[in-house]
Design a protein around this motif. Structure first.
Motif, PDB file in Angstrom:
ATOM      1  N   GLU A  65       2.241   7.004  -4.273  1.00  0.00           N
ATOM      2  CA  GLU A  65       3.313   6.945  -3.439  1.00  0.00           C
ATOM      3  C   GLU A  65       3.656   8.629  -3.107  1.00  0.00           C
ATOM      4  O   GLU A  65       4.682   9.276  -4.053  1.00  0.00           O
ATOM      5  N   ARG A  66       3.916   8.720  -2.014  1.00  0.00           N
ATOM      6  CA  ARG A  66       5.125  10.038  -2.346  1.00  0.00           C
ATOM      7  C   ARG A  66       5.948   9.943  -1.666  1.00  0.00           C
ATOM      8  O   ARG A  66       6.908  10.582  -1.279  1.00  0.00           O
ATOM      9  N   ASN A  67       6.224   8.603  -0.764  1.00  0.00           N
ATOM     10  CA  ASN A  67       6.602   8.376   0.187  1.00  0.00           C
ATOM     11  C   ASN A  67       8.878   8.057  -0.885  1.00  0.00           C
ATOM     12  O   ASN A  67       8.779   6.740  -1.331  1.00  0.00           O
ATOM     13  N   LEU A  68       9.642   8.648  -1.230  1.00  0.00           N
ATOM     14  CA  LEU A  68      10.479   8.521  -2.366  1.00  0.00           C
ATOM     15  C   LEU A  68      11.096   7.434  -2.004  1.00  0.00           C
ATOM     16  O   LEU A  68      11.528   6.196  -3.010  1.00  0.00           O
ATOM     17  N   GLU A  69      11.322   6.523  -0.651  1.00  0.00           N
ATOM     18  CA  GLU A  69      11.837   5.266  -0.535  1.00  0.00           C
ATOM     19  C   GLU A  69      10.851   4.329  -1.023  1.00  0.00           C
ATOM     20  O   GLU A  69      11.507   3.049  -1.744  1.00  0.00           O
ATOM     21  N   ARG A  70       9.714   4.371  -1.245  1.00  0.00           N
ATOM     22  CA  ARG A  70       8.650   2.730  -1.287  1.00  0.00           C
ATOM     23  C   ARG A  70       8.344   3.395  -3.013  1.00  0.00           C
ATOM     24  O   ARG A  70       8.232   2.342  -3.123  1.00  0.00           O
ATOM     25  N   VAL A  71       8.516   4.969  -2.974  1.00  0.00           N
ATOM     26  CA  VAL A  71       8.544   4.613  -5.082  1.00  0.00           C
ATOM     27  C   VAL A  71      10.104   3.530  -5.259  1.00  0.00           C
ATOM     28  O   VAL A  71       9.864   3.536  -6.487  1.00  0.00           O
ATOM     29  N   ALA A  72      10.891   4.188  -4.513  1.00  0.00           N
ATOM     30  CA  ALA A  72      12.000   3.431  -5.313  1.00  0.00           C
ATOM     31  C   ALA A  72      12.059   1.958  -4.853  1.00  0.00           C
ATOM     32  O   ALA A  72      12.580   1.038  -5.959  1.00  0.00           O
ATOM     33  N   TRP A  73      11.149   1.229  -3.989  1.00  0.00           N
ATOM     34  CA  TRP A  73      10.707  -0.047  -3.751  1.00  0.00           C
ATOM     35  C   TRP A  73      10.198  -0.986  -4.979  1.00  0.00           C
ATOM     36  O   TRP A  73      10.157  -1.049  -5.237  1.00  0.00           O
ATOM     37  N   ALA A  74       8.983   0.349  -4.754  1.00  0.00           N
ATOM     38  CA  ALA A  74       7.619  -0.116  -6.310  1.00  0.00           C
ATOM     39  C   ALA A  74       9.040  -0.636  -7.371  1.00  0.00           C
ATOM     40  O   ALA A  74       8.125  -1.063  -8.194  1.00  0.00           O
ATOM     41  N   LEU A  75      10.306   0.488  -8.439  1.00  0.00           N
ATOM     42  CA  LEU A  75      10.357   0.317  -9.329  1.00  0.00           C
ATOM     43  C   LEU A  75      11.198  -0.560  -9.559  1.00  0.00           C
ATOM     44  O   LEU A  75      11.026  -0.968 -10.169  1.00  0.00           O
ATOM     45  N   GLU A  76      11.583  -0.998  -8.373  1.00  0.00           N
ATOM     46  CA  GLU A  76      12.543  -1.975  -8.038  1.00  0.00           C
ATOM     47  C   GLU A  76      11.490  -3.340  -8.527  1.00  0.00           C
ATOM     48  O   GLU A  76      12.647  -4.405  -9.300  1.00  0.00           O
ATOM     49  N   GLN A  77      10.380  -3.103  -7.883  1.00  0.00           N
ATOM     50  CA  GLN A  77       9.990  -4.956  -8.299  1.00  0.00           C
ATOM     51  C   GLN A  77       8.842  -4.638  -9.876  1.00  0.00           C
ATOM     52  O   GLN A  77       8.849  -5.837  -9.883  1.00  0.00           O
ATOM     53  N   GLY A  78       8.857  -3.480 -10.040  1.00  0.00           N
ATOM     54  CA  GLY A  78       8.587  -3.317 -11.489  1.00  0.00           C
ATOM     55  C   GLY A  78       7.562  -2.701 -12.093  1.00  0.00           C
ATOM     56  O   GLY A  78       6.203  -3.201 -12.951  1.00  0.00           O
ATOM     57  N   TYR A  79       6.874  -2.096 -10.332  1.00  0.00           N
ATOM     58  CA  TYR A  79       5.693  -1.472 -10.900  1.00  0.00           C
ATOM     59  C   TYR A  79       5.139  -0.318 -11.654  1.00  0.00           C
ATOM     60  O   TYR A  79       6.810   0.498 -11.410  1.00  0.00           O
ATOM     61  N   LEU A  80       4.252  -0.071 -11.860  1.00  0.00           N
ATOM     62  CA  LEU A  80       3.778   1.776 -12.350  1.00  0.00           C
ATOM     63  C   LEU A  80       3.982   1.902 -11.096  1.00  0.00           C
ATOM     64  O   LEU A  80       2.964   1.400 -10.763  1.00  0.00           O
ATOM     65  N   VAL A  81       4.689   2.985 -11.695  1.00  0.00           N
ATOM     66  CA  VAL A  81       4.548   4.326  -9.818  1.00  0.00           C
ATOM     67  C   VAL A  81       4.680   5.818  -9.714  1.00  0.00           C
ATOM     68  O   VAL A  81       5.216   5.748 -10.958  1.00  0.00           O
ATOM     69  N   LEU A  82       2.864   6.208  -9.610  1.00  0.00           N
ATOM     70  CA  LEU A  82       3.646   7.942  -9.469  1.00  0.00           C
ATOM     71  C   LEU A  82       4.175   8.354  -8.293  1.00  0.00           C
ATOM     72  O   LEU A  82       3.540   7.808  -7.405  1.00  0.00           O
ATOM     73  N   GLU A  83       4.335   9.146  -8.144  1.00  0.00           N
ATOM     74  CA  GLU A  83       5.701   9.976  -7.362  1.00  0.00           C
ATOM     75  C   GLU A  83       4.562  11.096  -7.025  1.00  0.00           C
ATOM     76  O   GLU A  83       3.975  11.855  -7.889  1.00  0.00           O
TER      77      GLU A  83
END
Length: 355
Positions: free
Chosen positions: A144-162
């Motif tokens: 995901e390239r949207n920073l707000e969505r990246v932050a949401w994914a991190l809050e959920q504990g997902y493995l995410v790449l910006e």
């Protein structure tokens, strides 16, 4: 405690010191200059230019006591301000370093994944897909390239790449060459099409499911390499109609297909060369009595056989759709995998001896 709260807590002491020095200096200068008729503003101004080292001329004369007091105010005030500055700069460095460390850690975890799913896009459709994958216990990485969505994914504990999934390097960092599936769920058809093209070029065996906003894009997505193309609006419309026409059927299917806590489940099983099901009939296997598993349908090539007869024989390459309780399916799949692994070892050993 989030970062903003940590910063507030760390700044509490130095800011308090600055406030105390300012208050003490203002009161002190007001007392020293009271014979001259000085105001509180004069006293505050003197304190301010002293602790900030601006150093303009004094509004009123200072005797030896006043000069020593100025030395005290300047020393403590400058030290307090440097304390504030140091804490703030330390926080900025920490935030920057933690972001870099987090990014490297995520990339390292993604590179270690095998047979995982890559999810591109965390809009409304992507979030639902992420929740389903998480409930199913599936290994997946979000791009995901949207920073707000990246932050949401991190809050959920997902493995995410910006990053932008249209970039081949980003897909490689997500482990596309070792992944088993790709879900392209951004709201931009052009981007989705480009991602499908790139992913198919990087991994020819990847199973790709893509989202399309425009119905005219569906055939282009399939030609680009997508295995399935989904129109979420068409699916939503059909579901709304089905809820009115066949509510009980929809409720049943939702119950069986929902992950996490569902009493029954529907799964698909691929019959491999070493599968204990290969070459045996449904009656011979007696899956219903032994495992409580019901064979609903079978897909062989382009043909779909619904409710196959008891004498039907499974062949390698068949895709079997079965239904049972979650516990029954887990036990069935576990035993099939163990038997399949044992058969594979035996076959490889025979081939090695024969070679």
């Amino acid at each position: 405690m989030d970062r903003s709260q940590r910063l507030e807590a760390r700044l509490a002491v130095p800011l308090t010191l600055v406030a105390l020095v300012t208050a003490a200096g203002t009161v002190g200068y007001w007392l020293l200059w009271r014979p001259y008729g000085a105001t509180w503003l004069d006293a505050f101004y003197m304190t301010f230019i002293t602790i900030t080292t601006i150093g303009y001329g004094e509004p009123y004369p200072l005797d030896d006591r006043g000069r020593m007091f100025t030395v005290f105010v300047g020393t403590t005030g400058i030290a307090s301000l440097f304390y504030v500055f140091g804490v703030f700069m330390d926080y900025l460095v920490e935030v920057g370093a933690s972001g870099v460390r987090r990014k490297r850690l995520m990339e390292k975890k993604a590179a270690a994944l095998r047979e995982h799913v890559i999810l591109v896009g965390l809009g409304r459709v992507g979030r639902q897909a992420a929740e389903e994958l998480a409930q199913a216990g599936e290994s997946f990485v979000v791009v995901e390239r949207n920073l707000e969505r990246v932050a949401w994914a991190l809050e959920q504990g997902y493995l995410v790449l910006e990053g932008d999934a249209t970039d081949d390097e980003v897909l490689k960092k997500a482990g596309v060459e070792h992944a088993k599936g790709l879900i392209v769920a951004t709201g931009d058809d052009a981007s989705n099409l480009f991602i499908v093209l790139s992913a198919r070029a990087l991994n020819s065996s990847l199973y790709i499911v893509a989202r399309a906003e425009d119905a005219d894009v569906l055939p282009k997505m399939l030609k680009a390499g997508a295995d399935r193309v989904i129109d979420p609006y068409a699916i939503g419309g059909r579901r709304l109609a089905s809820l009115v026409l066949h509510p009980a059927v929809v409720d049943f299917l939702e119950t069986t297909l929902r992950r996490g806590g569902a009493p029954i489940s529907i799964e698909d099983i691929l019959i491999t060369q070493d599968s204990p099901l290969a070459g045996k009939s449904i009656a011979e296997l007696n899956l219903n009595r032994r495992y409580g598993v019901v064979v609903l349908a079978l897909i062989r090539g382009e043909e779909t056989i619904v409710s196959p007869p008891a004498e039907f024989v499974f062949e390698p390459g068949d895709q079997v759709i079965v239904m049972a309780t979650v516990e029954q399916l887990e036990r069935f799949v576990r035993e099939m995998e163990l038997q399949e692994g044992a058969r594979r070892k035996e076959r490889l050993a025979r081939e090695a001896k024969g070679g």
